[in-house]
Design a protein around this motif. Structure first.
Motif, short mmCIF file in Angstrom:
data_model
loop_
_atom_site.label_atom_id
_atom_site.label_comp_id
_atom_site.label_asym_id
_atom_site.label_seq_id
_atom_site.Cartn_x
_atom_site.Cartn_y
_atom_site.Cartn_z
N UNK A 27 0.99 -1.24 0.01
CA UNK A 27 -0.03 0.17 0.10
C UNK A 27 0.95 1.27 0.05
N UNK A 28 0.60 2.15 -0.90
CA UNK A 28 1.36 3.35 -0.84
C UNK A 28 1.41 4.11 0.14
N UNK A 29 2.58 4.83 0.59
CA UNK A 29 2.78 5.48 1.97
C UNK A 29 2.83 4.65 3.12
N UNK A 30 2.80 3.26 3.01
CA UNK A 30 2.83 2.66 4.54
C UNK A 30 4.47 2.88 4.71
N UNK A 31 4.52 3.21 6.22
CA UNK A 31 6.12 3.15 6.63
C UNK A 31 6.47 2.15 7.30
N UNK A 32 5.42 1.60 8.19
CA UNK A 32 5.92 0.74 9.16
C UNK A 32 4.59 -0.30 9.47
N UNK A 33 5.08 -1.46 9.77
CA UNK A 33 3.96 -2.49 9.97
C UNK A 33 4.40 -3.51 11.21
N UNK A 34 3.70 -3.54 12.15
CA UNK A 34 3.83 -4.38 13.20
C UNK A 34 2.58 -5.49 13.25
N UNK A 35 3.02 -6.59 13.29
CA UNK A 35 1.93 -7.81 13.16
C UNK A 35 2.24 -8.74 14.17
N UNK A 36 1.35 -9.47 14.77
CA UNK A 36 1.45 -10.60 15.71
C UNK A 36 0.54 -11.56 15.49
N UNK A 37 0.85 -12.81 15.26
CA UNK A 37 0.01 -13.91 15.34
C UNK A 37 -0.47 -14.20 16.55
N UNK A 38 0.43 -14.00 17.53
CA UNK A 38 -0.05 -14.36 19.02
C UNK A 38 -1.28 -13.56 19.25
N UNK A 39 -1.25 -12.30 19.14
CA UNK A 39 -2.24 -11.61 19.74
C UNK A 39 -3.37 -11.20 18.61
N UNK A 40 -2.68 -11.19 17.23
CA UNK A 40 -3.94 -10.90 16.24
C UNK A 40 -3.69 -9.52 15.84
N UNK A 41 -2.97 -8.60 16.62
CA UNK A 41 -2.95 -7.32 16.27
C UNK A 41 -2.00 -6.91 15.01
N UNK A 42 -2.52 -6.09 14.10
CA UNK A 42 -1.72 -5.43 13.05
C UNK A 42 -1.99 -3.96 13.28
N UNK A 44 -0.48 -0.35 11.57
CA UNK A 44 -0.09 0.10 10.35
C UNK A 44 0.19 1.69 10.52
N UNK A 45 1.62 2.16 10.29
CA UNK A 45 1.81 3.46 10.25
C UNK A 45 2.23 3.82 8.77
N UNK A 46 1.63 5.07 8.55
CA UNK A 46 1.94 5.95 7.05
C UNK A 46 2.12 7.21 7.30
N UNK A 47 2.50 7.74 6.40
CA UNK A 47 2.75 9.47 6.35
C UNK A 47 1.37 10.09 6.31
N UNK A 48 0.53 9.54 5.62
CA UNK A 48 -0.78 10.32 5.62
C UNK A 48 -1.73 9.46 6.20
N UNK A 49 -3.19 9.93 6.22
CA UNK A 49 -4.17 9.11 6.66
C UNK A 49 -4.33 7.71 5.89
N UNK A 50 -4.68 6.48 6.38
CA UNK A 50 -4.46 5.31 5.89
C UNK A 50 -5.94 5.02 5.70
N UNK A 51 -6.23 4.51 4.49
CA UNK A 51 -7.33 3.99 4.00
C UNK A 51 -7.78 2.64 4.56
N UNK A 52 -8.42 2.43 5.48
CA UNK A 52 -8.99 1.18 6.11
C UNK A 52 -9.37 0.14 5.05
N UNK A 53 -10.09 0.59 3.91
CA UNK A 53 -10.39 -0.42 2.97
C UNK A 53 -9.31 -0.71 2.24
N UNK A 54 -8.34 -0.39 1.85
CA UNK A 54 -7.28 -0.91 1.40
C UNK A 54 -6.54 -1.70 2.15
N UNK A 55 -6.41 -1.29 3.47
CA UNK A 55 -5.49 -2.28 4.36
C UNK A 55 -6.42 -3.83 4.66
#
Length: 70
Positions: A27-42, A44-55
């Protein structure tokens, strides 16, 4: 800079995390992604607002489902 969190279901291992990271990373603009299978949390950090639909579409493309965490 904007960071959104999502709850991903279906991940069980490091390969699952890698699949999600690869798809979301396209996804354009995404700068950092942290994901954990253990907690299920994702996180996503981006320079501008993130489009939930794209994620959510990227997570689905990786073979999992997700919802925006509150």
């Amino acid at each position: 800079m904007a960071t959104n969190e999502y709850q991903v279901t279906g991940m069980t291992c490091g390969h699952c995390e890698m699949s999600v990271r690869e798809e979301v990373g396209q996804i354009a603009g995404v700068e950092d992604i942290q994901v954990s299978a253990q907690t299920g949390l994702l996180s996503v950090t981006a320079a501008a607002d993130i489009d939930d639909a794209q994620v959510l579409a990227a997570v689905e493309e990786a073979g999992y489902s997700a919802v925006r965490a509150s």
